[in-house]
Design an enzyme around this catalytic site. Sequence first.
Site, mmCIF file in Angstrom:
data_model
loop_
_atom_site.group_PDB
_atom_site.id
_atom_site.type_symbol
_atom_site.label_atom_id
_atom_site.label_comp_id
_atom_site.label_asym_id
_atom_site.label_seq_id
_atom_site.Cartn_x
_atom_site.Cartn_y
_atom_site.Cartn_z
ATOM 1 N N ASP A 6 54.612 32.766 139.203
ATOM 2 C CA ASP A 6 55.878 32.371 138.572
ATOM 3 C C ASP A 6 56.585 33.670 138.220
ATOM 4 O OD1 ASP A 6 57.907 31.682 136.792
ATOM 5 O OD2 ASP A 6 56.746 30.142 135.784
ATOM 6 N N CYS A 49 56.589 34.482 134.516
ATOM 7 C CA CYS A 49 55.311 34.430 133.798
ATOM 8 C C CYS A 49 54.867 35.850 133.446
ATOM 9 C CB CYS A 49 54.289 33.724 134.686
ATOM 10 S SG CYS A 49 52.582 34.238 134.492
ATOM 11 N N CYS A 81 51.870 37.119 135.326
ATOM 12 C CA CYS A 81 52.230 37.287 136.740
ATOM 13 C C CYS A 81 52.940 38.624 136.925
ATOM 14 C CB CYS A 81 53.146 36.153 137.198
ATOM 15 S SG CYS A 81 52.390 34.512 137.152
ATOM 16 N N ARG A 115 56.755 27.293 136.890
ATOM 17 C CA ARG A 115 56.185 26.291 135.996
ATOM 18 C C ARG A 115 57.242 25.416 135.320
ATOM 19 N NH1 ARG A 115 52.527 29.888 132.212
ATOM 20 N NH2 ARG A 115 54.504 31.022 132.211
#
Length: 236
Positions: free
Chosen positions: A122, A125, A128, A152
């Site tokens: 993502d 994120c 991430c 998400r």
Amino acid sequence: MKKITHTLALTLLALTSPALFADEAAIKKALSNFMPGGQVDSVKPSEVKGLYEVSMGGNIFYSSEDGKYLLQGQLFDAEAKKNITESKLAEVRKASLDKVGEQKMIIFKPETSKHVVSIFTDIDCGYCRKLHSEIDQYMAQGITIRYMFFPRAGKGSDSYKKAVSVWCAADKNKALTTAKKGEHLDAKTCENPVDEHMALGEAFGMNGTPMIVTQKGNILPGYVPAAQLAKVLASE
């Protein structure tokens, strides 16, 4: 005499083969009614007599031979202390990723590749972004990273739009790095695999990003540092 013996052998095979007792059409119909839009990939006897293993997307279900009863869960071999379902799921995940194909992934590849992982990511994120900020460390460990998108916040969200813009950029790798840094990215639209990525992530039981899928089909949830990931992959 040979002909009679051959015919008798075929008859006995038909009477004793468990695969032939399963009503594959009934099982497929039951799952289609239960989960509209899903597609059954295979139906075959499980390790338990009278129970059939059904592969569907990134999932495995178990069914009675007439398709009336469906079960989702983990099947263990108590004697061997082995999770049969998980080992089968790993194979299903590998096949599903192969079906998507690298042409629908954004790939960062080192000069010498020792391992390959597929990562559902993502753009917004935090972990991430942390993982991608250390991309050179993963490359140094000889780990090829194949990115797939899993915004998400869902379809139509800002994260989703960023994923589409990255995919539609002339240089996808550069655009992904730019987006991961939180820098401005020109909005673009084009035919893209983001929805396909998201559907596959859900089929794999996605519950957070990043989600790492190893070359063996095993799942490593969350951020894993490069050196640690290399050790895990070497031990597979």
